[in-house]
Design an enzyme around this catalytic site. Structure first.
Site: not given
Length: 530
Positions: A194, A196, A201
């Site tokens: 889950h 996110k 870079d």
């Protein structure tokens, strides 16, 4: 059952915390009362807990992690430095932190040149390119349906097999007969990846938002952009790689394989797999924590023996930090409970006069979090989704009843608040916006006497059972003494709460809040799965 074992562990956590607080009788008394409350609630839940359909298949109880000392630092934002005992502490300048407020801002920031064309250019370059693309998805969500994330990424993987890696995390608890019987639409309820986090870079975006269309248009979430923060980017890159290593690797022919020497997540021995995964992830956390302690011990804290002038002379040109970032990881299947411990400790330590603004798109707090909200001293403003902005509103089949189940849970919590006479201290707000859905989660902490927050939690956890016990989660605690950044966080909070209405007894008399009997009966059976 695993649920009973987890509930029984509550008092153990507080007893250990009590032992870490000598000389603080007031707090010790408070925690003693909380421990008693945990015991009473545990006994009450034993009497009322229904049989869970899949209880034998839940993750087994895990040993409790000893919590850190609380608030032993001087007053002010530095009271939170105890978190560095658990995770790496990254000191940064607030100018590198940008709080986003809308899906449109999120979309504009996420827009980059076509990935395929960038990879093509790297192949045609005169010199070898070190460009690498690593994508970590959940197996169940990423494989659902004929057209899915997996099939969308296959052409990229087939064309650039040396530069693109697609890892599909598969929970070790979805296996055997259970894996065969649960329909594709519901198998993710057993557990999923889950997290996110979006890395480019040396920059990082932490959010609760996915990358489907609605998150760029009319699905409200939270987002923070950490620009040119190389050390933080390195940490999350290593974390993604670690989880990727214990995941299934997507191949160009749409099959999946495990890395050489790795235990298969659902075919191999579960305990052995979880042990290996724990070691792989904790190695990343601990090595980064030690590295940051060595790097910043002399320059970033009040007991420094090295002045900024000395640091500059030594070649360290970075400005003195006014903001501190702490990555909080929760992977209960692997016995990693850092986010849970930090969140519970923050809620415990919020003093009388402090204000906590807590938001979740799915109001289904764990019993431990509910007990803390009801049993501690700070003021709480809890923002949740009204049924109309719940992501499941209008869904077909059983899923269409999920908003009503959340209403039922909300009403039960509100009734308990009222029965304790705490309506002034603990208030609920419902977010509503025509044509939108609500997915924001996290909290803002305002110290007593302050009109601006000094700490926020932002990332993927929803404060519910799944976030704590089933899924892989990550968020960051941002602690800042910079007033401009505090103002950004305050404005973010205000914008969300301005679109909400206060919950009262009359709220549940509205036609849209009427919950069918079968939903009330089923909710206790399934509330730990959504």
């Amino acid at each position: 059952m695993a649920v009973a074992a987890a509930a029984a562990a509550g008092p153990v956590f507080w007893r250990r915390l009590l032992g870490l607080l000598p000389g603080r009788p007031g707090l010790a008394a408070l925690l003693g009362r909380l421990s008693d409350r945990f015991g009473r609630n545990r006994d009450r839940r034993r009497r009322r807990s229904p049989w869970l359909l899949l209880a034998p298949l839940l993750s087994p109880a895990v040993p409790q992690v000893t919590s850190p000392p609380c608030c032993l630092c001087p007053e002010g934002v530095h009271r939170f430095q105890w978190i560095r005992n658990l995770v790496p502490e990254f000191g940064v300048s607030s100018s590198h932190v940008r709080v986003l407020s809308s899906p449109a801002e999120f979309f504009e920031l996420m827009k980059v040149d076509c990935l395929e064309s960038t990879l093509e250019e790297s192949l045609q370059a005169k010199f070898p390119s070190d460009l690498k693309v690593s994508i970590l998805l959940d197996f169940t969500r990423g494989s659902r349906g004929r057209k899915n994330s997996r099939t969308m990424l296959l052409p990229l993987l087939q064309r650039f097999p040396e530069q693109v890696r697609v890892s599909l995390f598969h929970t070790p608890h979805l296996r055997g007969l259970l894996r065969l019987l649960i329909p594709e639409r519901f198998n993710e309820t057993i557990g999923l990846q889950h997290i996110k986090v979006y890395l480019f870079d040396n920059s990082v975006i932490l959010s609760g938002a996915n990358l489907s269309d609605s998150y760029f248009t009319n699905r409200q979430d939270r987002y923070v952009f950490l620009q040119d923060c190389a050390e933080i980017a390195d940490f999350f890159t290593e974390l993604v790689d670690a989880v990727g290593d214990v995941s299934l690797q997507l191949q160009g022919d749409d099959t999946v394989q495990v890395l050489d020497g790795m235990v298969h997540p659902y075919k191999g021995d579960r305990a052995e797999y979880c042990k290996a995964a724990n070691k792989r992830v904790m190695d990343v956390i601990n090595s980064a924590r030690i590295r940051q302690q060595m790097l910043h011990a002399q320059t970033f804290h009040g007991n420094s023996l090295l002045t900024q002038e000395d640091a500059a002379a030594a070649g360290d040109r970075r400005p003195a930090p006014d903001t501190w970032i702490y990555p909080l990881i929760q992977m209960k299947p692997f016995e990693i409970q850092i986010d849970e411990i930090v969140t519970e400790t923050l809620l415990t330590e919020a003093e009388c006069g402090a204000k906590v603004y807590l938001t979740t798109g799915y109001f289904n707090l764990t019993q431990a979090y509910m007990d803390l909200v009801l049993g501690t001293r700070a003021e709480y403003q809890i923002l949740l989704a009204s049924p109309e902005v719940n992501g499941f509103f209008g869904a077909k089949g059983v899923a269409g009843a999920i908003p009503a189940a959340y209403v039922h849970i909300e009403r039960q919590f509100y009734s308990e608040v009222c029965s304790l006479g705490q309506q002034e201290r603990v208030q609920l707000q419902e977010y509503w916006r025509r044509g939108w859905t609500f997915h924001a989660k996290g909290l803002w902490l305002y110290l007593a006497g302050s009109s601006l927050p000094c700490l926020t939690l932002i990332g993927s956890p929803n404060f519910g059972y799944r976030s704590v016990h089933r899924d892989l989660e990550a968020q960051i605690a941002i602690v800042t003494e910079n007033q401009a950044l505090q103002q950004q966080l305050h404005q973010e909070q205000e914008q969300l709460y301005l679109r909400s209405g206060a919950v009262s007894s009359a709220t549940f008399e509205q036609p849209s809040r009427q919950v069918k009997l079968w939903v009330k009966m089923v909710t206790p059976l399934i509330k730990n799965f959504f």
